[in-house]
Motif scaffolding. Structure first.
Motif, PDB file in Angstrom:
ATOM      1  N   GLN A 115      30.995  28.739  49.179  1.00  0.00           N
ATOM      2  CA  GLN A 115      31.168  30.098  49.684  1.00  0.00           C
ATOM      3  C   GLN A 115      32.650  30.406  49.903  1.00  0.00           C
ATOM      4  O   GLN A 115      33.112  31.494  49.561  1.00  0.00           O
ATOM      5  CB  GLN A 115      30.387  30.274  50.983  1.00  0.00           C
ATOM      6  N   GLU A 116      33.416  29.465  50.462  1.00  0.00           N
ATOM      7  CA  GLU A 116      34.850  29.666  50.672  1.00  0.00           C
ATOM      8  C   GLU A 116      35.582  29.820  49.328  1.00  0.00           C
ATOM      9  O   GLU A 116      36.471  30.660  49.187  1.00  0.00           O
ATOM     10  CB  GLU A 116      35.452  28.500  51.460  1.00  0.00           C
ATOM     11  N   ILE A 117      35.188  29.007  48.359  1.00  0.00           N
ATOM     12  CA  ILE A 117      35.820  29.080  47.040  1.00  0.00           C
ATOM     13  C   ILE A 117      35.527  30.433  46.390  1.00  0.00           C
ATOM     14  O   ILE A 117      36.428  31.079  45.852  1.00  0.00           O
ATOM     15  CB  ILE A 117      35.368  27.910  46.143  1.00  0.00           C
ATOM     16  N   GLU A 118      34.278  30.882  46.435  1.00  0.00           N
ATOM     17  CA  GLU A 118      33.921  32.188  45.867  1.00  0.00           C
ATOM     18  C   GLU A 118      34.687  33.309  46.568  1.00  0.00           C
ATOM     19  O   GLU A 118      35.190  34.225  45.923  1.00  0.00           O
ATOM     20  CB  GLU A 118      32.410  32.431  45.962  1.00  0.00           C
ATOM     21  N   TYR A 119      34.793  33.216  47.880  1.00  0.00           N
ATOM     22  CA  TYR A 119      35.545  34.210  48.640  1.00  0.00           C
ATOM     23  C   TYR A 119      37.022  34.152  48.243  1.00  0.00           C
ATOM     24  O   TYR A 119      37.668  35.185  48.050  1.00  0.00           O
ATOM     25  CB  TYR A 119      35.367  33.956  50.142  1.00  0.00           C
ATOM     26  N   GLY A 120      37.560  32.939  48.091  1.00  0.00           N
ATOM     27  CA  GLY A 120      38.952  32.774  47.676  1.00  0.00           C
ATOM     28  C   GLY A 120      39.202  33.358  46.299  1.00  0.00           C
ATOM     29  O   GLY A 120      40.216  34.019  46.066  1.00  0.00           O
ATOM     30  N   LEU A 121      38.277  33.139  45.379  1.00  0.00           N
ATOM     31  CA  LEU A 121      38.403  33.718  44.034  1.00  0.00           C
ATOM     32  C   LEU A 121      38.366  35.242  44.082  1.00  0.00           C
ATOM     33  O   LEU A 121      39.121  35.911  43.382  1.00  0.00           O
ATOM     34  CB  LEU A 121      37.291  33.196  43.122  1.00  0.00           C
ATOM     35  N   LYS A 122      37.503  35.772  44.935  1.00  0.00           N
ATOM     36  CA  LYS A 122      37.426  37.233  45.089  1.00  0.00           C
ATOM     37  C   LYS A 122      38.770  37.766  45.576  1.00  0.00           C
ATOM     38  O   LYS A 122      39.293  38.732  45.025  1.00  0.00           O
ATOM     39  CB  LYS A 122      36.313  37.584  46.065  1.00  0.00           C
ATOM     40  N   LEU A 123      39.337  37.154  46.594  1.00  0.00           N
ATOM     41  CA  LEU A 123      40.643  37.580  47.100  1.00  0.00           C
ATOM     42  C   LEU A 123      41.707  37.464  46.022  1.00  0.00           C
ATOM     43  O   LEU A 123      42.531  38.352  45.850  1.00  0.00           O
ATOM     44  CB  LEU A 123      41.052  36.732  48.314  1.00  0.00           C
ATOM     45  N   PHE A 124      41.676  36.363  45.321  1.00  0.00           N
ATOM     46  CA  PHE A 124      42.654  36.109  44.271  1.00  0.00           C
ATOM     47  C   PHE A 124      42.606  37.195  43.197  1.00  0.00           C
ATOM     48  O   PHE A 124      43.617  37.753  42.809  1.00  0.00           O
ATOM     49  CB  PHE A 124      42.384  34.727  43.663  1.00  0.00           C
ATOM     50  N   HIS A 125      41.408  37.516  42.731  1.00  0.00           N
ATOM     51  CA  HIS A 125      41.266  38.494  41.657  1.00  0.00           C
ATOM     52  C   HIS A 125      41.546  39.918  42.124  1.00  0.00           C
ATOM     53  O   HIS A 125      42.030  40.737  41.351  1.00  0.00           O
ATOM     54  CB  HIS A 125      39.885  38.405  41.005  1.00  0.00           C
ATOM     55  N   GLU A 126      41.251  40.210  43.387  1.00  0.00           N
ATOM     56  CA  GLU A 126      41.536  41.544  43.907  1.00  0.00           C
ATOM     57  C   GLU A 126      43.039  41.793  44.030  1.00  0.00           C
ATOM     58  O   GLU A 126      43.508  42.902  43.845  1.00  0.00           O
ATOM     59  CB  GLU A 126      40.890  41.738  45.286  1.00  0.00           C
ATOM     60  N   ASN A 127      43.782  40.749  44.350  1.00  0.00           N
ATOM     61  CA  ASN A 127      45.208  40.917  44.616  1.00  0.00           C
ATOM     62  C   ASN A 127      46.102  40.406  43.503  1.00  0.00           C
ATOM     63  O   ASN A 127      47.239  40.831  43.378  1.00  0.00           O
ATOM     64  CB  ASN A 127      45.575  40.238  45.939  1.00  0.00           C
ATOM     65  N   ASN A 128      45.626  39.437  42.736  1.00  0.00           N
ATOM     66  CA  ASN A 128      46.330  38.916  41.568  1.00  0.00           C
ATOM     67  C   ASN A 128      47.846  38.842  41.758  1.00  0.00           C
ATOM     68  O   ASN A 128      48.592  39.545  41.086  1.00  0.00           O
ATOM     69  CB  ASN A 128      45.990  39.786  40.360  1.00  0.00           C
ATOM     70  N   PRO A 129      48.299  38.007  42.674  1.00  0.00           N
ATOM     71  CA  PRO A 129      49.742  37.947  42.955  1.00  0.00           C
ATOM     72  C   PRO A 129      50.539  37.423  41.770  1.00  0.00           C
ATOM     73  O   PRO A 129      50.267  36.352  41.245  1.00  0.00           O
ATOM     74  CB  PRO A 129      49.839  36.998  44.142  1.00  0.00           C
ATOM     75  N   ARG A 130      51.498  38.195  41.353  1.00  0.00           N
ATOM     76  CA  ARG A 130      52.324  37.852  40.187  1.00  0.00           C
ATOM     77  C   ARG A 130      53.052  36.534  40.384  1.00  0.00           C
ATOM     78  O   ARG A 130      53.265  35.808  39.427  1.00  0.00           O
ATOM     79  CB  ARG A 130      53.317  38.996  39.940  1.00  0.00           C
ATOM     80  N   ILE A 131      53.425  36.204  41.624  1.00  0.00           N
ATOM     81  CA  ILE A 131      54.194  34.979  41.857  1.00  0.00           C
ATOM     82  C   ILE A 131      53.418  33.735  41.451  1.00  0.00           C
ATOM     83  O   ILE A 131      54.005  32.748  41.045  1.00  0.00           O
ATOM     84  CB  ILE A 131      54.661  34.857  43.325  1.00  0.00           C
ATOM     85  N   ILE A 132      52.114  33.804  41.545  1.00  0.00           N
ATOM     86  CA  ILE A 132      51.303  32.646  41.163  1.00  0.00           C
ATOM     87  C   ILE A 132      51.391  32.411  39.663  1.00  0.00           C
ATOM     88  O   ILE A 132      51.335  31.284  39.192  1.00  0.00           O
ATOM     89  CB  ILE A 132      49.845  32.826  41.616  1.00  0.00           C
ATOM     90  N   PHE A 133      51.565  33.486  38.885  1.00  0.00           N
ATOM     91  CA  PHE A 133      51.584  33.372  37.434  1.00  0.00           C
ATOM     92  C   PHE A 133      52.987  33.210  36.867  1.00  0.00           C
ATOM     93  O   PHE A 133      53.145  33.129  35.659  1.00  0.00           O
ATOM     94  CB  PHE A 133      50.920  34.594  36.797  1.00  0.00           C
ATOM     95  N   ASP A 134      54.015  33.198  37.710  1.00  0.00           N
ATOM     96  CA  ASP A 134      55.380  33.110  37.196  1.00  0.00           C
ATOM     97  C   ASP A 134      55.586  31.892  36.306  1.00  0.00           C
ATOM     98  O   ASP A 134      56.326  31.947  35.347  1.00  0.00           O
ATOM     99  CB  ASP A 134      56.403  33.091  38.336  1.00  0.00           C
ATOM    100  N   LYS A 135      54.955  30.797  36.614  1.00  0.00           N
ATOM    101  CA  LYS A 135      55.115  29.581  35.817  1.00  0.00           C
ATOM    102  C   LYS A 135      54.224  29.575  34.585  1.00  0.00           C
ATOM    103  O   LYS A 135      54.378  28.760  33.705  1.00  0.00           O
ATOM    104  CB  LYS A 135      54.797  28.344  36.670  1.00  0.00           C
ATOM    105  N   MET A 136      53.269  30.482  34.546  1.00  0.00           N
ATOM    106  CA  MET A 136      52.327  30.529  33.435  1.00  0.00           C
ATOM    107  C   MET A 136      52.867  31.456  32.358  1.00  0.00           C
ATOM    108  O   MET A 136      53.300  32.561  32.635  1.00  0.00           O
ATOM    109  CB  MET A 136      50.971  31.047  33.937  1.00  0.00           C
ATOM    110  N   LYS A 137      52.834  31.025  31.140  1.00  0.00           N
ATOM    111  CA  LYS A 137      53.275  31.875  30.038  1.00  0.00           C
ATOM    112  C   LYS A 137      52.384  33.112  29.968  1.00  0.00           C
ATOM    113  O   LYS A 137      51.187  33.039  30.219  1.00  0.00           O
ATOM    114  CB  LYS A 137      53.166  31.124  28.713  1.00  0.00           C
ATOM    115  N   ASN A 138      52.972  34.215  29.596  1.00  0.00           N
ATOM    116  CA  ASN A 138      52.192  35.442  29.447  1.00  0.00           C
ATOM    117  C   ASN A 138      51.069  35.252  28.437  1.00  0.00           C
ATOM    118  O   ASN A 138      49.990  35.801  28.591  1.00  0.00           O
ATOM    119  CB  ASN A 138      53.091  36.600  29.031  1.00  0.00           C
TER     120      ASN A 138
END
Length: 146
Positions: free
Chosen positions: A5-28
């Motif tokens: 349940q915490e993981i699903e909630y965390g994924l929901k938060l993650f996808h709603e906000n999609n912080p760009r800083i998390i993807f800075d290391k990931m290639k476009n």
């Protein structure tokens, strides 16, 4: 250990906000591939490239590059669109579906590890702050544009 349940909630938060800083290391390219696979899996496929690019808010040229990479890796198929001979319909292959499942599982594992490390309360706080920042910047953008 983080609960499902915490993981699903965390994924929901993650996808709603999609912080760009998390993807800075990931290639476009990588982010685009993940998003495209997820979209095709969610919709069941048989979708034109232009519809995918519109949904994911990327240019058709960019989508062409992403789809070419997926096709070369045999993760998608392209079939002629009978209604529009100029277009092709994109569908996940069994390998593409398997990769999407693996990516989804890996995302669950990663979010679970983050929650384990920082706690659900801190994780939630970060995304609440990001949501407020996003709302504020959207408000400010509309002020500047009017």
């Amino acid at each position: 250990m983080a609960t499902k349940q915490e993981i699903e909630y965390g994924l929901k938060l993650f996808h709603e906000n999609n912080p760009r800083i998390i993807f800075d290391k990931m290639k476009n390219d990588t982010a685009g591939v993940f998003a495209t696979l997820k979209f095709l899996d969610r919709t069941g496929g048989n979708i034109r490239a232009t519809d995918i690019s519109q949904e994911l808010n990327v240019s058709t040229a960019r989508m062409t590059v992403i789809l070419r990479k997926l096709y070369e890796r045999e993760l998608i198929t392209k079939t002629p669109d009978e209604q529009d001979g100029r277009s092709q319909l994109i569908t996940l292959t069994p390998s593409g579906k398997e990769m999407t499942r693996n990516l989804h599982q890996q995302m669950h594992i990663t979010i679970g590890k983050i929650i384990d490390e920082v706690g659900i309360e801190e994780f939630e706080k970060v995304f609440k702050v990001l949501a407020k920042i996003r709302e504020f910047t959207i408000e400010q953008e509309s002020v500047f544009l009017n």
